[in-house]
Design a protein around this motif. Structure first.
Motif, PDB file in Angstrom:
ATOM      1  N   ASP A   1      -1.218  11.263  -8.123  1.00  0.00           N
ATOM      2  CA  ASP A   1      -1.317  11.002  -6.678  1.00  0.00           C
ATOM      3  C   ASP A   1      -2.111   9.735  -6.388  1.00  0.00           C
ATOM      4  O   ASP A   1      -2.881   9.682  -5.417  1.00  0.00           O
ATOM      5  CB  ASP A   1      -1.965  12.185  -5.955  1.00  0.00           C
ATOM      6  CG  ASP A   1      -1.196  13.480  -6.159  1.00  0.00           C
ATOM      7  OD1 ASP A   1       0.011  13.397  -6.424  1.00  0.00           O
ATOM      8  OD2 ASP A   1      -1.811  14.558  -6.065  1.00  0.00           O
ATOM      9  N   PHE A   2      -1.947   8.705  -7.202  1.00  0.00           N
ATOM     10  CA  PHE A   2      -2.775   7.516  -7.027  1.00  0.00           C
ATOM     11  C   PHE A   2      -2.504   6.866  -5.673  1.00  0.00           C
ATOM     12  O   PHE A   2      -1.375   6.730  -5.225  1.00  0.00           O
ATOM     13  CB  PHE A   2      -2.510   6.495  -8.140  1.00  0.00           C
ATOM     14  CG  PHE A   2      -3.400   5.286  -8.044  1.00  0.00           C
ATOM     15  CD1 PHE A   2      -4.741   5.379  -8.388  1.00  0.00           C
ATOM     16  CD2 PHE A   2      -2.907   4.072  -7.576  1.00  0.00           C
ATOM     17  CE1 PHE A   2      -5.574   4.271  -8.288  1.00  0.00           C
ATOM     18  CE2 PHE A   2      -3.733   2.979  -7.469  1.00  0.00           C
ATOM     19  CZ  PHE A   2      -5.070   3.076  -7.823  1.00  0.00           C
ATOM     20  N   GLY A   3      -3.585   6.455  -5.028  1.00  0.00           N
ATOM     21  CA  GLY A   3      -3.499   5.790  -3.740  1.00  0.00           C
ATOM     22  C   GLY A   3      -3.747   6.693  -2.553  1.00  0.00           C
ATOM     23  O   GLY A   3      -3.918   6.218  -1.434  1.00  0.00           O
TER      24      GLY A   3
ATOM     25  N   SER B   1       4.523   9.891  -1.525  1.00  0.00           N
ATOM     26  CA  SER B   1       4.445   9.415  -0.137  1.00  0.00           C
ATOM     27  C   SER B   1       4.696   7.914  -0.043  1.00  0.00           C
ATOM     28  O   SER B   1       5.130   7.418   1.002  1.00  0.00           O
ATOM     29  CB  SER B   1       3.075   9.756   0.454  1.00  0.00           C
ATOM     30  OG  SER B   1       2.035   9.102  -0.265  1.00  0.00           O
ATOM     31  N   PHE B   2       4.415   7.166  -1.135  1.00  0.00           N
ATOM     32  CA  PHE B   2       4.671   5.724  -1.154  1.00  0.00           C
ATOM     33  C   PHE B   2       6.089   5.408  -1.611  1.00  0.00           C
ATOM     34  O   PHE B   2       6.591   4.305  -1.363  1.00  0.00           O
ATOM     35  CB  PHE B   2       3.667   5.017  -2.063  1.00  0.00           C
ATOM     36  CG  PHE B   2       2.232   5.232  -1.658  1.00  0.00           C
ATOM     37  CD1 PHE B   2       1.823   4.990  -0.366  1.00  0.00           C
ATOM     38  CD2 PHE B   2       1.303   5.683  -2.575  1.00  0.00           C
ATOM     39  CE1 PHE B   2       0.508   5.198   0.017  1.00  0.00           C
ATOM     40  CE2 PHE B   2      -0.010   5.888  -2.214  1.00  0.00           C
ATOM     41  CZ  PHE B   2      -0.415   5.654  -0.911  1.00  0.00           C
TER      42      PHE B   2
ATOM     43  N   GLY C   1       8.670  -1.577   4.454  1.00  0.00           N
ATOM     44  CA  GLY C   1       7.920  -2.730   3.974  1.00  0.00           C
ATOM     45  C   GLY C   1       6.510  -2.405   3.529  1.00  0.00           C
ATOM     46  O   GLY C   1       6.021  -2.946   2.526  1.00  0.00           O
ATOM     47  N   ASP C   2       5.827  -1.534   4.268  1.00  0.00           N
ATOM     48  CA  ASP C   2       4.459  -1.189   3.898  1.00  0.00           C
ATOM     49  C   ASP C   2       4.413  -0.463   2.563  1.00  0.00           C
ATOM     50  O   ASP C   2       3.594  -0.790   1.691  1.00  0.00           O
ATOM     51  CB  ASP C   2       3.838  -0.305   4.985  1.00  0.00           C
ATOM     52  CG  ASP C   2       3.611  -1.068   6.286  1.00  0.00           C
ATOM     53  OD1 ASP C   2       3.527  -2.313   6.233  1.00  0.00           O
ATOM     54  OD2 ASP C   2       3.526  -0.421   7.340  1.00  0.00           O
ATOM     55  N   ASN C   3       5.279   0.532   2.388  1.00  0.00           N
ATOM     56  CA  ASN C   3       5.297   1.265   1.116  1.00  0.00           C
ATOM     57  C   ASN C   3       5.710   0.357  -0.033  1.00  0.00           C
ATOM     58  O   ASN C   3       5.191   0.475  -1.152  1.00  0.00           O
ATOM     59  CB  ASN C   3       6.245   2.464   1.216  1.00  0.00           C
ATOM     60  CG  ASN C   3       5.602   3.644   1.927  1.00  0.00           C
ATOM     61  OD1 ASN C   3       4.427   3.597   2.287  1.00  0.00           O
ATOM     62  ND2 ASN C   3       6.372   4.697   2.142  1.00  0.00           N
ATOM     63  N   ALA C   4       6.636  -0.543   0.234  1.00  0.00           N
ATOM     64  CA  ALA C   4       7.059  -1.476  -0.813  1.00  0.00           C
ATOM     65  C   ALA C   4       5.897  -2.349  -1.265  1.00  0.00           C
ATOM     66  O   ALA C   4       5.707  -2.604  -2.468  1.00  0.00           O
ATOM     67  CB  ALA C   4       8.217  -2.331  -0.310  1.00  0.00           C
TER      68      ALA C   4
ATOM     69  N   ALA D   1       6.404   6.501 -11.166  1.00  0.00           N
ATOM     70  CA  ALA D   1       6.565   6.889  -9.770  1.00  0.00           C
ATOM     71  C   ALA D   1       7.137   8.302  -9.707  1.00  0.00           C
ATOM     72  O   ALA D   1       8.084   8.627 -10.436  1.00  0.00           O
ATOM     73  CB  ALA D   1       7.491   5.910  -9.056  1.00  0.00           C
ATOM     74  N   GLU D   2       6.574   9.148  -8.835  1.00  0.00           N
ATOM     75  CA  GLU D   2       7.083  10.515  -8.692  1.00  0.00           C
ATOM     76  C   GLU D   2       7.779  10.669  -7.350  1.00  0.00           C
ATOM     77  O   GLU D   2       7.573   9.885  -6.427  1.00  0.00           O
ATOM     78  CB  GLU D   2       5.947  11.533  -8.821  1.00  0.00           C
ATOM     79  CG  GLU D   2       4.833  11.398  -7.819  1.00  0.00           C
ATOM     80  CD  GLU D   2       3.721  12.408  -8.051  1.00  0.00           C
ATOM     81  OE1 GLU D   2       3.907  13.314  -8.874  1.00  0.00           O
ATOM     82  OE2 GLU D   2       2.672  12.276  -7.393  1.00  0.00           O
TER      83      GLU D   2
END
Length: 631
Positions: free
Chosen positions: A526-528, A550-551, A559-562, A581-582
């Motif tokens: 769950d990094f971040g 969530s990202f 754009g923000d998640n990217a 990535a999960e």
């Protein structure tokens, strides 16, 4: 005279005509003077208890077949400031008075006709309502055998006749002072000085009876504080007690300031705040115009109790969940009303953030279902009803399997597979999560050994609960699981979360280094989403960062998640971490992750968690990348 409660020490003063029957004889004066030669009896005695109304208002009963001695002791004690003395020369009649009046302390003669003091003492200690009453034995039988016998029967203290007045007053004061402290620990919470659950229930019962007679509305607010255990584990019990004392004061101020919280009349008490559990408080609102008034108090509590506080130089934010139950609508008895308020608070606690909620019948059904599930969960561990399912991890570039994550499932004998989201929180609250986690680690290692023996090795990752990480058993359990299964450590990955590590960073580094020394990989899950401190991250012996789902949601268009994903991938490369990535569910997400350099993915696009046999079949047809196949 009516029975007296354990805290009721303020009986009316005896009429003046009864206050002095026989003056102390001259023989008693030298003894008193020896104890305090510079003071007259009138000046000396009040100084013993006169400054403590709790002690001077205590009720003292004396049983002795010599009327003159009873009156002498009455005189001694009344001169010393004790206002409630009850003398009795017939021990049989005295037993009836004891059961009816419940005095605070008993002065007891041993040698009496009809019923001896031994018999009285034996009956007192056998009576559930009298057994805790202090008993001071006064007798001329001073031999060691008699003393031993009365102490065995439960006497509190022993005085030889003739009794020195000063010694009697001193022994009585000490006995009553100890009783006050004992009663306080019985009825009050010592760290916060609030009434405890026992006193709250007693007070609530009488309040509800009075409210029922008058047709009035009452409410009980259950206030549950989250993160107290974490505070205690991080800063110690003293810090937790300090926080709870501050919370107690905040609750009292809020409840007392509420104009609608309760009205005080001739025999109506105001609101009562009590501590009902390690991290639980209750506020009884005895006389409300409408139930919405309780909601107003709850809102004030949330605004005040939820404010951050400084604990040993650290900011601490209490998590506050408030449940509201009304009487008579929800329950008419104290215990039932508390259960309703707790059920409401539990429902609130399951939601994010601070909040409050009212009790409803559906909550009671949910609470009963949860209680049943907890009992079944305890038996499930013993009966071997748990199993592991395995979700593949694959390379982003070509989808080849490189390992898996072990996810626990409960195969309920009646309900089938129970979702982890339903039973994992219960296992954590019931203290079963460490036992379950130990089984998961052991079973995952045994499965990985079986794959290895079949010629299709795969690295398996296991999630670790915060309590398992903190209690010191994780290193031992991992070491034992590897040894028992005969599995090389490079095939095991331990997944931990940021919040687990950052709550006690120095201790976390030590634990992780010890696990890493075994040859086990460390993954930061769950990094971040947690504390994300780069200063701590570079100290952690981490091998892999997992990008939280969530990202991944919304990629590649968000754009923000990217931007966040690109930053995490770049950070991982700079620190030498692998990255995975999960929650990958679409091909577009997988393509984007591969384009920015994310090496591995996990999600429904590549497969759901499946039983061991099915995953073993996937291993047989999918090449394993990044793991040495040698045993």
């Amino acid at each position: 005279m009516s029975a007296r409660g354990p805290l009721d020490l303020d009986s009316p003063e005896r009429p003046t005509a009864e206050r002095r029957v026989v003056a102390p004889p001259a023989a008693a004066a030298p003894a008193a003077s020896a104890a305090a030669p510079a003071a007259s009896p009138a000046a000396d005695a009040p100084a013993v208890v006169g400054h403590d109304p709790v002690l001077s208002n205590a009720s003292v009963m004396m049983i002795d077949d010599e009327p003159i001695l009873v009156e002498l002791v009455r005189a001694f004690l009344e001169d010393a400031g004790y206002r409630d003395f009850r003398g009795e020369t017939d021990p049989v009649a005295a037993m009836k008075r004891l059961r009816a009046e419940h005095p605070d302390v008993l002065l007891l003669d041993l040698m009496m006709p009809g019923m001896s003091g031994f018999d009285v003492l034996r009956q007192v200690r056998a009576d559930p309502e009298l057994k805790m009453m202090p008993v001071i034995v006064m007798t001329s039988a001073s031999d060691a055998r008699t003393k031993l016998r009365v102490l065995e029967l439960g006497a509190t203290d022993f005085l030889e006749k003739p009794v020195d007045p000063s010694e009697l007053i001193l022994r009585l004061r000490n006995t009553l002072a100890f009783k006050v402290m004992r009663d306080r620990s019985t009825w009050f919470d010592l760290p916060t000085s609030l009434p405890n659950r026992k006193l709250m229930l007693t007070h609530t019962a009488s309040t509800l009876r009075r409210a029922a007679r008058r047709g009035e509305l009452s409410a009980l607010l259950q206030v549950e504080i989250g993160r107290v255990r974490q505070l205690s584990e991080t800063l110690g019990h003293r810090a937790a007690d300090e926080a709870l004392r501050t919370i107690a004061q905040r609750i009292q101020r809020c409840v007392r300031s509420g104009e609608t919280a309760g009205r005080v009349g001739d025999d109506v008490t105001g609101p009562m705040v009590s501590r009902t559990g390690p991290d639980e408080f209750a506020a009884l609102l005895p006389s409300l115009a409408r139930i919405e008034d309780a909601a107003g108090i709850a809102r004030r509590l949330l605004a005040t109790v939820g404010q951050p506080m400084q604990i040993e130089g650290h900011d601490w934010y209490p998590q506050v969940s408030i449940g509201i139950a009304a009487s008579p609508a929800d329950a008419g008895e104290a215990e039932a009303l508390l259960r309703c308020a707790r059920a409401a608070a539990t429902a609130v606690r399951s939601r994010p953030g601070n909040g409050y909620g009212f009790y409803s019948a559906s909550l009671n059904a949910q609470s009963l279902a949860r209680l049943t599930l907890e009992a079944q969960l305890r038996r499930a561990i013993e009966r071997g009803e748990f199993e592991l399912h395995y979700q593949p991890k694959v390379t982003s570039s070509n989808g080849r399997i490189i390992g898996c994550e072990a996810l626990v499932r409960w195969r309920h004998p009646e309900r089938g597979l129970v979702a982890p989201g339903e039973f994992i929180p219960i296992a954590e609250e019931a203290g079963l999560i460490v036992e379950l986690g130990t089984w998961v680690i052991g079973e995952a290692c045994r499965a990985a050994r079986r794959w290895l023996d079949a010629g299709h090795p795969g690295r398996v990752a296991v999630n670790v609960a915060a309590s398992h990480f903190r209690d010191g058993r994780l290193l031992r359990d991992v070491d034992r699981a590897l040894a028992s299964a005969g599995l090389p450590a490079r095939y095991l990955t331990v997944e931990v979360t940021e919040s687990m590590l950052m709550s006690a960073a120095d201790e976390s580094v030590g634990v992780l280094n010890q696990i890493k020394a075994l040859g086990v990989s460390i993954s930061l899950d769950d990094f971040g989403t947690g504390y994300s401190s780069l200063a701590y991250l570079k100290r952690m012996p981490v091998d892999e960062l997992k990008i939280d789902r969530s990202f991944v949601n919304g990629l590649p268009d968000d754009g923000d998640n990217a931007a966040i994903v690109r930053a995490i991938v770049g950070l991982s490369g700079s620190l030498g971490f692998e990255v995975i990535a999960e929650g990958v569910e679409t091909q577009a997400q997988a393509d984007y992750l591969a384009s920015v350099g994310c090496g591995a993915c996990q999600g429904w696009l590549f497969g759901k968690a499946v039983p061991e046999a099915e995953f073993a079949a996937q291993l047989r047809i999918g090449a394993i990348v990044g793991v040495d196949a040698a045993a």
